[in-house]
Design a protein around this motif. Structure first.
Motif, mmCIF file in Angstrom:
data_model
loop_
_atom_site.group_PDB
_atom_site.id
_atom_site.type_symbol
_atom_site.label_atom_id
_atom_site.label_comp_id
_atom_site.label_asym_id
_atom_site.label_seq_id
_atom_site.Cartn_x
_atom_site.Cartn_y
_atom_site.Cartn_z
ATOM 1 N N ARG A 18 -12.295 1.533 -5.243
ATOM 2 C CA ARG A 18 -10.917 1.244 -5.616
ATOM 3 C C ARG A 18 -10.508 0.398 -4.496
ATOM 4 O O ARG A 18 -10.845 0.602 -3.255
ATOM 5 C CB ARG A 18 -10.225 2.642 -5.556
ATOM 6 C CG ARG A 18 -8.840 2.206 -5.748
ATOM 7 C CD ARG A 18 -7.986 3.683 -5.826
ATOM 8 N NE ARG A 18 -6.574 3.612 -6.240
ATOM 9 C CZ ARG A 18 -5.519 3.170 -5.494
ATOM 10 N NH1 ARG A 18 -5.748 2.948 -4.104
ATOM 11 N NH2 ARG A 18 -4.379 3.235 -5.887
ATOM 12 N N SER A 19 -9.849 -0.874 -4.677
ATOM 13 C CA SER A 19 -9.342 -1.514 -3.800
ATOM 14 C C SER A 19 -7.770 -1.831 -3.950
ATOM 15 O O SER A 19 -7.281 -1.841 -5.062
ATOM 16 C CB SER A 19 -10.011 -3.102 -3.888
ATOM 17 O OG SER A 19 -9.598 -3.971 -3.014
ATOM 18 N N GLU A 20 -7.007 -1.744 -2.707
ATOM 19 C CA GLU A 20 -5.685 -2.282 -2.984
ATOM 20 C C GLU A 20 -5.354 -3.817 -3.168
ATOM 21 O O GLU A 20 -4.431 -3.867 -3.719
ATOM 22 C CB GLU A 20 -4.981 -1.868 -1.584
ATOM 23 C CG GLU A 20 -4.988 -0.464 -0.979
ATOM 24 C CD GLU A 20 -4.064 0.176 -1.853
ATOM 25 O OE1 GLU A 20 -2.587 0.121 -1.589
ATOM 26 O OE2 GLU A 20 -4.441 1.250 -2.549
ATOM 27 N N GLU A 21 -6.496 -4.547 -3.154
ATOM 28 C CA GLU A 21 -6.343 -5.876 -3.279
ATOM 29 C C GLU A 21 -6.542 -6.259 -4.706
ATOM 30 O O GLU A 21 -7.907 -6.336 -4.848
ATOM 31 C CB GLU A 21 -6.870 -6.823 -2.232
ATOM 32 C CG GLU A 21 -6.401 -6.625 -0.878
ATOM 33 C CD GLU A 21 -4.981 -7.036 -0.594
ATOM 34 O OE1 GLU A 21 -4.610 -7.933 -1.092
ATOM 35 O OE2 GLU A 21 -4.300 -6.342 0.272
ATOM 36 N N GLU A 27 -13.127 -4.549 -7.110
ATOM 37 C CA GLU A 27 -12.520 -4.703 -8.434
ATOM 38 C C GLU A 27 -13.547 -5.336 -9.405
ATOM 39 O O GLU A 27 -13.528 -4.992 -10.636
ATOM 40 C CB GLU A 27 -11.300 -5.213 -8.113
ATOM 41 C CG GLU A 27 -10.247 -5.096 -9.540
ATOM 42 C CD GLU A 27 -8.957 -5.699 -9.485
ATOM 43 O OE1 GLU A 27 -7.868 -5.304 -8.970
ATOM 44 O OE2 GLU A 27 -8.984 -6.882 -9.617
ATOM 45 N N ASP A 72 -7.782 5.974 -12.664
ATOM 46 C CA ASP A 72 -6.825 5.181 -11.654
ATOM 47 C C ASP A 72 -5.844 4.578 -12.424
ATOM 48 O O ASP A 72 -6.296 3.311 -13.024
ATOM 49 C CB ASP A 72 -7.585 4.776 -10.595
ATOM 50 C CG ASP A 72 -6.664 4.247 -9.535
ATOM 51 O OD1 ASP A 72 -6.018 3.140 -9.698
ATOM 52 O OD2 ASP A 72 -6.679 4.864 -8.288
ATOM 53 N N VAL A 74 -3.509 2.559 -11.303
ATOM 54 C CA VAL A 74 -3.193 1.072 -10.538
ATOM 55 C C VAL A 74 -4.477 0.067 -11.037
ATOM 56 O O VAL A 74 -3.997 -0.981 -11.542
ATOM 57 C CB VAL A 74 -3.263 1.222 -9.112
ATOM 58 C CG1 VAL A 74 -3.605 -0.102 -8.321
ATOM 59 C CG2 VAL A 74 -2.333 2.068 -8.422
ATOM 60 N N THR A 501 -1.205 6.154 4.334
ATOM 61 C CA THR A 501 -1.970 5.200 3.979
ATOM 62 C C THR A 501 -3.766 5.608 3.643
ATOM 63 O O THR A 501 -3.953 5.204 2.524
ATOM 64 C CB THR A 501 -2.526 4.153 5.229
ATOM 65 O OG1 THR A 501 -1.136 3.690 5.311
ATOM 66 C CG2 THR A 501 -3.310 3.026 4.791
ATOM 67 N N ARG A 504 -3.393 7.548 -0.047
ATOM 68 C CA ARG A 504 -3.209 6.522 -0.990
ATOM 69 C C ARG A 504 -4.461 5.699 -1.248
ATOM 70 O O ARG A 504 -4.720 5.491 -2.384
ATOM 71 C CB ARG A 504 -2.152 5.269 -0.644
ATOM 72 C CG ARG A 504 -1.794 4.433 -1.598
ATOM 73 C CD ARG A 504 -0.695 3.396 -1.258
ATOM 74 N NE ARG A 504 -1.514 2.583 -0.352
ATOM 75 C CZ ARG A 504 -0.991 2.393 0.879
ATOM 76 N NH1 ARG A 504 -0.033 3.140 1.721
ATOM 77 N NH2 ARG A 504 -1.480 1.326 1.633
ATOM 78 N N GLU A 505 -5.090 5.165 -0.242
ATOM 79 C CA GLU A 505 -6.519 4.406 -0.540
ATOM 80 C C GLU A 505 -7.528 5.334 -0.953
ATOM 81 O O GLU A 505 -8.362 4.955 -1.750
ATOM 82 C CB GLU A 505 -6.716 3.423 0.743
ATOM 83 C CG GLU A 505 -5.787 2.701 1.057
ATOM 84 C CD GLU A 505 -5.845 1.892 2.490
ATOM 85 O OE1 GLU A 505 -7.206 2.098 2.858
ATOM 86 O OE2 GLU A 505 -5.244 1.005 2.767
#
Length: 521
Positions: A18-21, A27, A72, A74, A501, A504-505
């Motif tokens: 999982r990536s925030e970007e 991804e 997920d 997101v 943080t 979340r990540e």
């Protein structure tokens, strides 16, 4: 008609990428697996179940980390845009290979339609197939930890197993009975921890059974059972090599799609930047066939989907005929029906071998005609419940058959980090958490410990591919683990933004329980 059964076992797994970007390499790994493997596989199984002419039966392991990615929100919200970008690239191509381009566009559109039909709820679709007894779903260790290298702290192994079982039950309502052991790796005494977690069967590589004590009467062709009540099945190389081997097996046929020739390598950096990618890497847009084995990538010929489909039908028929001959030969020397175990990484079917889901479909269509009975592992145990009592041999399905692929000069340093962190986790959990405010912190520390134990990163370091990413992931989770643990040990208040943080990540395993790491008295 051959008297015997064939169990196809798929291992569906991705590390927690999982990536925030948006647009990250991690991804891409997930979305390419969705569009090439998991969505086509689901459709293949569903269509086979709804058809009166097909008889689908497979066992599939869904790892907890893969399930966390599938769940997920997101990532779900980004998938459509990812597919649409690939469709736009295909629309803008000025290529002579129009047949392959059109075929790939239709493939992307079909997978997007399949995604939209369930609003991205792939877990629900797998659950329906299990209820319909088309598939038997196994779990895996929580983060695919290589269990023999975690055994110094038995509680670390217990944490991997019990977290996985708890997560599986949360998502599928019932606990799993079977497990795909990461890398099919086994060590003496693991069966006791498996039984403690409620796990009753698993697959090992062939020598795990052939070197068992006492030697199994029927070799690989019947499951064995340990004194702890855990059954083990052995991989049959005759049933796997024709599919597994890219060099000698079906996936290497010149008519099949070439995996390594990807448009992401062909486009200029300028064109890649237009779609939000700043480096050369695969896009999942592949328009060429393998051609001959000696053909260089730049000289690959155009992919012809019609010729590939014809070859799939031929290869599936050949595979079943060979299994039939094998079963007929085996039944002459066995007083019970022989069982062939054919385990594979699920991503072989669609990702590495694009035509793989079509191959499975043809097996479902042709199996009855060839007299081959497809069966799940769970069903086979219900049929044959009197198993020989044996102790499996330590083993894995890695190179060399034991642990050397995950313990060598490139990655041995990780084992010390696992052991040190594992000991500290066991010590703190065994003493008990005195402050209620620390419960949240220790739970996140447990997540970080599990995430750093993923065998995927060890594998990548040995393979020498994206080694920078692998080291970054290991070090990130270890660093976060010690920051959280030291806050508890030193009675320090942890910075709220840091904890938010990290949560979340690394938002995985909502029901994680530090009790799993508590030492037994």
């Amino acid at each position: 008609m051959a008297k015997g059964n064939l169990a196809i076992v798929l291992h569906a797994h991705l590390p927690f990428v999982r990536s925030e970007e948006p647009g990250s390499l991690e991804e891409d790994w997930f979305f390419q697996a969705l569009v090439e493997c998991y969505l086509p596989l689901l459709r293949t199984l569903e269509e086979a179940y709804n058809s009166k002419e097909q008889f689908p039966k497979i066992t599939i392991g869904l790892s907890p980390t893969l399930l966390s990615l599938l769940e997920d929100e997101v990532l779900k919200n980004r998938f459509k845009e990812w597919v649409n970008i690939r469709l736009e690239v295909l629309e803008s191509l000025n290529t002579d290979n129009k047949k392959a381009a059109l075929h790939l566009k239709n493939h992307f559109k079909d997978q997007l339609a399949s995604w939209n039909s369930c609003q991205g709820d792939l877990i629900g679709r797998f659950e329906k197939l299990q209820i319909s007894e088309v598939i038997d779903i196994l779990t895996c260790a929580a983060t695919h930890g290589y269990l023999p290298l975690l055994r110094e702290n038995p509680e670390a192994v217990r944490g991997q197993l019990k977290t996985a079982v708890r997560e599986h039950k949360r998502l599928f309502k019932n606990p799993p009975l079977g497990i795909w052991l990461p890398e099919c790796a086994y060590y003496e005494g693991l069966d006791e921890l498996m039984a403690e977690a409620g796990l009753r069967y698993a697959v090992l590589d062939g020598h795990g059974l052939l070197n068992a004590y006492p030697r199994p009467r029927y070799g690989l062709y019947a499951p064995i059972c340990t004194s702890k009540g855990v059954a083990f099945f052995g991989r049959d190389s005759e049933s796997t090599l024709p599919v597994w081997s890219a060099r000698d097996g079906y996936p290497g046929n010149p008519n099949y799609r070439e995996f390594h020739r990807d448009l992401g390598w062909d486009l200029s950096i300028e064109n890649l930047k237009k779609i939000g990618i700043n480096e050369k890497r695969p896009l999942g847009i592949k328009l060429f066939k393998i051609s001959s084995k000696n053909t260089s990538l730049e000289k690959k010929q155009q992919y012809d989907p019609i010729a590939a489909q014809a070859m799939v039908e031929k290869d599936a028929e050949n595979y079943l005929k060979d299994r039939k001959r094998q079963l007929i030969k085996l039944e002459k020397s066995m007083i019970i029906e022989p069982l062939l175990i054919a385990p594979f990484d699920a991503e072989l079917f669609g990702h590495w071998w694009f035509e793989g889901p079509q191959f499975l479909s043809q097996l479902f269509i042709k199996s009855k005609k060839e007299g081959i009975n497809l069966i799940t592992l769970k069903e086979s145990l219900q049929i044959n419940n009197q198993l020989q009592l044996c102790n499996p041999s330590p083993s894995s399905w890695g190179q060399g058959g034991f642990h050397n692929y995950w313990l060598n000069d490139s990655n041995a340093w990780i084992v010390h980090e696992w052991s040190k962190a594992g000991r500290e986790m066991v010590n703190i959990c065994s003493k008990g958490i005195q402050k209620e405010s620390n419960i949240k912190i220790i739970k996140q520390a447990a997540r970080e410990l599990l995430l750093c134990q993923s065998s995927d990163w060890s594998f990548i370091l040995k393979a020498g591919t994206t080694t920078g990413l692998a080291r970054e992931r290991i070090n990130l989770h270890i660093k976060r683990f010690w920051m959280l643990i030291n806050a508890i040990k030193n009675n320090k208040i942890i910075e709220p933004n840091f904890l938010k943080t990290v949560e979340r990540e690394d938002c995985i395993f909502p029901l994680i329980s530090p009790i799993d790491w508590k030492k037994k008295i």
